[in-house]
Each structure stands twice: as structure tokens, then as C-alpha cells.
Design a protein around this motif. Structure first.
Motif, PDB file in Angstrom:
ATOM      1  N   ASP A 190       0.885  -1.124   0.088  1.00  0.00           N
ATOM      2  CA  ASP A 190       0.031  -0.042   0.140  1.00  0.00           C
ATOM      3  C   ASP A 190       0.900   1.444  -0.025  1.00  0.00           C
ATOM      4  OD1 ASP A 190      -2.314  -1.302   0.217  1.00  0.00           O
ATOM      5  OD2 ASP A 190      -2.463  -1.383   2.097  1.00  0.00           O
ATOM      6  N   HIS A 191       1.991   1.304   0.359  1.00  0.00           N
ATOM      7  CA  HIS A 191       3.134   2.418   0.558  1.00  0.00           C
ATOM      8  C   HIS A 191       4.425   2.145   0.171  1.00  0.00           C
ATOM      9  CE1 HIS A 191       3.679   0.719   4.438  1.00  0.00           C
ATOM     10  NE2 HIS A 191       4.497   1.637   4.563  1.00  0.00           N
ATOM     11  N   THR A 192       4.982   3.297   0.076  1.00  0.00           N
ATOM     12  CA  THR A 192       6.430   2.971   0.120  1.00  0.00           C
ATOM     13  C   THR A 192       7.140   4.297   0.765  1.00  0.00           C
ATOM     14  OG1 THR A 192       6.415   1.972  -1.981  1.00  0.00           O
ATOM     15  CG2 THR A 192       8.494   2.851  -1.508  1.00  0.00           C
ATOM     16  N   ASN A 219       3.485   9.296  -3.428  1.00  0.00           N
ATOM     17  CA  ASN A 219       2.392  10.377  -3.951  1.00  0.00           C
ATOM     18  C   ASN A 219       2.024  11.401  -3.016  1.00  0.00           C
ATOM     19  OD1 ASN A 219       2.375   8.843  -6.443  1.00  0.00           O
ATOM     20  ND2 ASN A 219       0.950   7.527  -5.180  1.00  0.00           N
ATOM     21  N   SER A 220       2.574  11.438  -2.023  1.00  0.00           N
ATOM     22  CA  SER A 220       2.112  12.718  -0.689  1.00  0.00           C
ATOM     23  C   SER A 220       3.079  12.847   0.331  1.00  0.00           C
ATOM     24  CB  SER A 220       0.713  12.130  -0.348  1.00  0.00           C
ATOM     25  OG  SER A 220       0.918  10.893   0.588  1.00  0.00           O
ATOM     26  N   MET A 221       2.993  13.861   0.922  1.00  0.00           N
ATOM     27  CA  MET A 221       3.773  14.027   2.116  1.00  0.00           C
ATOM     28  C   MET A 221       2.615  14.504   3.343  1.00  0.00           C
ATOM     29  SD  MET A 221       6.513  17.100   2.774  1.00  0.00           S
ATOM     30  CE  MET A 221       7.560  17.294   4.191  1.00  0.00           C
ATOM     31  N   SER A 222       2.840  13.498   4.378  1.00  0.00           N
ATOM     32  CA  SER A 222       1.820  13.661   5.280  1.00  0.00           C
ATOM     33  C   SER A 222       2.322  14.104   6.783  1.00  0.00           C
ATOM     34  CB  SER A 222       0.926  12.359   5.616  1.00  0.00           C
ATOM     35  OG  SER A 222       0.341  12.152   4.552  1.00  0.00           O
ATOM     36  N   TYR A 223       1.897  14.799   7.884  1.00  0.00           N
ATOM     37  CA  TYR A 223       2.181  15.010   8.956  1.00  0.00           C
ATOM     38  C   TYR A 223       1.260  14.592  10.009  1.00  0.00           C
ATOM     39  CZ  TYR A 223      -0.093  19.579   8.590  1.00  0.00           C
ATOM     40  OH  TYR A 223      -1.212  20.515   8.213  1.00  0.00           O
ATOM     41  N   PHE A 224       1.785  14.176  11.407  1.00  0.00           N
ATOM     42  CA  PHE A 224       0.975  13.422  12.434  1.00  0.00           C
ATOM     43  C   PHE A 224       1.269  14.386  13.651  1.00  0.00           C
ATOM     44  CE2 PHE A 224       1.853  10.474   9.091  1.00  0.00           C
ATOM     45  CZ  PHE A 224       0.876   9.618   9.007  1.00  0.00           C
ATOM     46  N   SER A 286      11.657  16.805  -3.531  1.00  0.00           N
ATOM     47  CA  SER A 286      12.120  17.332  -4.880  1.00  0.00           C
ATOM     48  C   SER A 286      12.266  15.855  -5.616  1.00  0.00           C
ATOM     49  CB  SER A 286      13.428  18.089  -5.076  1.00  0.00           C
ATOM     50  OG  SER A 286      13.072  19.150  -4.343  1.00  0.00           O
ATOM     51  N   GLY A 287      13.036  14.900  -5.282  1.00  0.00           N
ATOM     52  CA  GLY A 287      13.063  13.724  -6.037  1.00  0.00           C
ATOM     53  C   GLY A 287      11.964  13.097  -6.043  1.00  0.00           C
ATOM     54  N   ALA A 288      11.166  12.890  -4.972  1.00  0.00           N
ATOM     55  CA  ALA A 288       9.614  12.155  -5.037  1.00  0.00           C
ATOM     56  C   ALA A 288       8.737  12.839  -6.119  1.00  0.00           C
ATOM     57  CB  ALA A 288       8.993  12.312  -3.646  1.00  0.00           C
ATOM     58  N   ILE A 289       8.900  14.041  -6.308  1.00  0.00           N
ATOM     59  CA  ILE A 289       7.879  14.978  -7.405  1.00  0.00           C
ATOM     60  C   ILE A 289       8.281  14.652  -8.766  1.00  0.00           C
ATOM     61  CG2 ILE A 289       7.456  17.242  -7.953  1.00  0.00           C
ATOM     62  CD1 ILE A 289       7.502  18.203  -5.537  1.00  0.00           C
ATOM     63  N   VAL A 290       9.783  14.578  -8.874  1.00  0.00           N
ATOM     64  CA  VAL A 290      10.353  14.222 -10.194  1.00  0.00           C
ATOM     65  C   VAL A 290      10.186  12.688 -10.491  1.00  0.00           C
ATOM     66  CG1 VAL A 290      12.477  13.782 -11.315  1.00  0.00           C
ATOM     67  CG2 VAL A 290      12.418  15.892 -10.000  1.00  0.00           C
ATOM     68  N   ALA A 291       9.944  12.037  -9.699  1.00  0.00           N
ATOM     69  CA  ALA A 291       9.654  10.492  -9.990  1.00  0.00           C
ATOM     70  C   ALA A 291       8.458  10.389 -10.289  1.00  0.00           C
ATOM     71  CB  ALA A 291      10.137   9.548  -8.564  1.00  0.00           C
ATOM     72  N   GLN A 292       7.362  10.980  -9.497  1.00  0.00           N
ATOM     73  CA  GLN A 292       5.945  10.851  -9.900  1.00  0.00           C
ATOM     74  C   GLN A 292       5.751  11.726 -11.179  1.00  0.00           C
ATOM     75  OE1 GLN A 292       3.228  13.780  -8.242  1.00  0.00           O
ATOM     76  NE2 GLN A 292       2.052  12.123  -7.242  1.00  0.00           N
ATOM     77  N   ARG A 293       6.378  12.725 -11.555  1.00  0.00           N
ATOM     78  CA  ARG A 293       5.803  13.296 -13.045  1.00  0.00           C
ATOM     79  C   ARG A 293       6.679  12.631 -14.024  1.00  0.00           C
ATOM     80  NH1 ARG A 293       6.309  19.755 -10.532  1.00  0.00           N
ATOM     81  NH2 ARG A 293       4.281  19.233  -9.410  1.00  0.00           N
TER      82      ARG A 293
END
Length: 352
Positions: A190-192, A219-224, A286-293
Motif C-alpha cells: 500500500d505504501h513506500t 504520492n504524498s507528504m503527511s504529518y502527524f 524534490s526527488g519524489a516529485i520528479v519520480a512521480q511526474r
């Protein structure tokens, strides 16, 4: 001059403008309690007041964003400094220039929230404490261990006359798994998780600073609220993030290691515990955004692709294509008719 009392609190007299923009300063006794995270002031030293006397004013340190010299803002008020908190500015007068410098430095130091880093051993011990001891005394029962969401789960494979005990053990294991954090309670498919850790974030309305646990996924950035919470306070889709960079207003906000996440609706100001950690977060997001797009696809390209994927636009463009093919067929037919007419009726030459 501020001093430290027996309870390790910083105390001293200051004049404060209690009514905003009134220009009237009143003498008050201030206590800076870093353990309680607050700045309070009394009519006089509490030792000189009746027991149980309440303070006349208080301010949480998490609401303070900046403390600075205000002699230029209030030239008539000598040795004046200002506290920016929530939606208001508190103007105060020190006893002398050194007293002003000491109070400004002390308050700025107290309002800078630091994020302590946990070592690997401490992190492993905390994860182990999150799981209760469900095995109990040794029994003639075999167990199997499975890795679910990166967490070892022990389940019995045989049941010998202890159905009630085994049932309670299974319920305890289910409860322990349900109490795991949001990102560990799910399966690995479900997640990485790309990066996780504690940072300090500025609130949207009150502009106060609070310690939050951040989790960066594909695909997202969350905070708890903490690393033991199951549901995030907020989830930021990476497709809405325009840029992630070191904050240029860090000096104005009196925050070190500050970076910003700029989205369509809001800019998130986040403080890391060190420059290395700040750059690590910027690089990871930034790397996650590039990987997604995908490589070579900028935010403008993604917006254009989303616009073209709109069903209305697709129908419009398809109609244009249909019209174009119809015109092409019509033009072809006209050429055929013209050639046939030229064969049936050869051109007539005019006789002079």
C-alpha cells in the motif's frame, strides 16, 4: 537585568503596553518558564502578592514568531522591544540597553523549538515498547513469525487445549497491530516510505510552531501529532506541490534550518533540526516529485497534460478532427468531379 530564580525560571521587571497602540506602559513582573512553555506577567513579584494571585497576562512560547529591537518603531519609548505573537505585537520597555539585549536574546532562544534526533537503538527500543509481550510463558505451542508492514507479527500455528488463552493472545496481537502508526498499520504493497522524522511546522491561522511527525511517500507528504498516531493531521499530494526550497524568510521568522513547501493553496514553513536534515528533506521531496511526474516533465507540462486529459477538451478536439476529415473528403470529391467534367467537356478554343 533578568535573573534565574530557584525554580530555574528567568524573571525580571519590564514595562508592557497591555492595551495595543495605547502608548501607555505599565510596570509588570515577568516570568519566563521554559518548562511550561509560557511567558507570564504579574502586578508584582508573586512572593509579594497574596497566595493564589493570578497573573495579569500570559503568552505561549509556541505563539511567538519573533522578538526584536523596536526603538525605531517606538522612538519615544526608551529601550523598547517587540514580541510578535499570533495576530498582535506586544511592545515592552527594558530598564537599560543591556537589559533589552538580554531579554531579546533570551526570548528568541526560548522560542526556537529544537527537534532532538533519536539514535537507532532508541528508535528500535521505542518500536519494541509499542508491541506488548504477547508470547507469555512457554507453552507446547508452535508459532510462526510474519513480517507485516515491516513489523514482526507472531501467530500460533497449533492450539492444544488452550482455546481461551490462545483467543486472548490473538486479540492482544490484533490490538497491538491496530495501535501501530498509520504507515506501519498498512501492508507493504500500500505504501513506500521515502523519508520520515520529526520537524517543526508553522500553523496556518495562529502562526504558532508545533512539533510534528512527517512522512514522505511516493504520492504524498503527511504529518502527524506523533509517530504513534494512525491518522495524519493533513496529507499534501505531491501533484499540488510547485516547489520545495530553503526559505528566504528564515531571518525574518527567526528560524534556523527553515524550508518551504509551496502548493497551490498554501505555503508550508517547516523547520528541521540541522542544515543537513533540511537539505535532506528538500532533496527527498524534490526527488519524489520528479519520480512521480517522470523525467523532463515540469509542473507546467503536467498542468497542460491535465488540461488535455479533460473530457470536454477531448470531445472538442475529436470534433475538430472529424470536421477536418470531412473537409478533406469533400476536397477530394471536388477534384474528382473537376477531372470528370474536363474529360466530358474538353475546353473550347475561342476563334478570332
Amino acid at each position: 537585568m533578568p535573573y534565574v530564580d530557584r525554580q530555574n525560571r528567568i524573571c525580571g521587571f519590564l514595562d508592557i503596553e497591555e492595551n495595543e497602540s495605547s502608548g501607555k506602559f505599565l510596570r509588570r513582573y515577568f516570568i519566563l518558564d521554559t518548562q511550561q512553555g509560557s511567558l507570564v506577567w504579574f502586578m508584582d513579584n508573586p512572593q509579594n502578592l497574596p497566595v493564589g494571585t493570578d497573573c495579569v497576562g500570559s503568552l505561549k512560547l509556541t505563539y511567538i514568531s519573533k522578538v526584536s529591537d523596536a526603538t525605531k518603531l517606538r522612538p519615544k519609548a526608551e529601550f523598547c522591544f517587540v514580541i510578535n505573537a499570533k495576530m498582535r505585537k506586544y511592545f515592552l520597555q527594558a530598564n537599560d540597553q543591556q537589559d533589552l539585549v538580554d531579554w531579546v536574546n533570551t526570548l528568541n532562544k526560548a522560542t526556537k523549538i529544537t527537534v532532538p534526533k533519536l539514535s537507532d537503538n532508541q528508535q528500535n527500543s521505542e518500536n519494541q515498547r509499542a508491541l506488548p509481550d504477547v508470547v507469555g510463558p512457554k507453552k507446547q505451542v508452535s508459532y510462526k513469525t510474519e513480517i507485516i508492514g515491516g513489523v514482526p507479527i507472531v501467530t500460533p500455528t497449533q492450539h492444544e487445549g488452550g482455546d481461551v488463552a490462545n483467543k486472548s493472545e490473538r486479540e492482544a496481537m490484533q490490538r497491538s497491530h491496530s495501535q501501530l502508526p498509520y504507515f506501519l498499520g498498512r501492508t507493504a504493497q500500500d505504501h513506500t516510505v521515502i523519508k520520515s522524522g520529526y520537524c517543526v511546522k508553522q500553523g496556518a491561522v495562529m502562526k504558532n510552531w508545533k512539533r510534528r511527525y512527517f512522512l514522505l511517500e511516493e504520492n504524498s507528504m503527511s504529518y502527524f501529532k506523533s509517530d504513534l498516531e494512525k491518522e495524519p493531521l493533513r496529507m499534501i499530494p505531491l501533484k499540488e506541490v510547485h516547489k520545495v526550497q530553503e526559505c528566504k524568510q528564515s531571518d525574518i521568522m527567526m528560524r534556523d534550518n527553515l524550508f518551504e513547501v509551496v502548493t497551490t493553496s498554501r505555503t508550508f514553513y517547516i523547520q528541521a533540526d540541522s542544515p543537513e536534515e533540511m537539505h535532506s528533506w528538500i532533496k527527498a521531496v524534490s526527488g519524489a516529485i520528479v519520480a512521480q511526474r517522470g523525467p523532463g516533465r515540469s509542473a507546467a507540462t503536467m498542468r497542460q497534460a491535465r488540461r488535455l486529459s479533460n473530457p470536454c477538451i477531448q470531445r472538442y478536439t475529436s470534433r475538430i478532427g472529424e470536421c477536418s476529415s470531412t473537409l478533406l473528403q469533400l476536397c477530394t470529391c471536388l477534384r474528382c468531379v473537376t477531372s470528370c467534367l474536363s474529360l466530358l467537356f474538353p475546353p473550347v478554343r475561342c476563334l478570332d
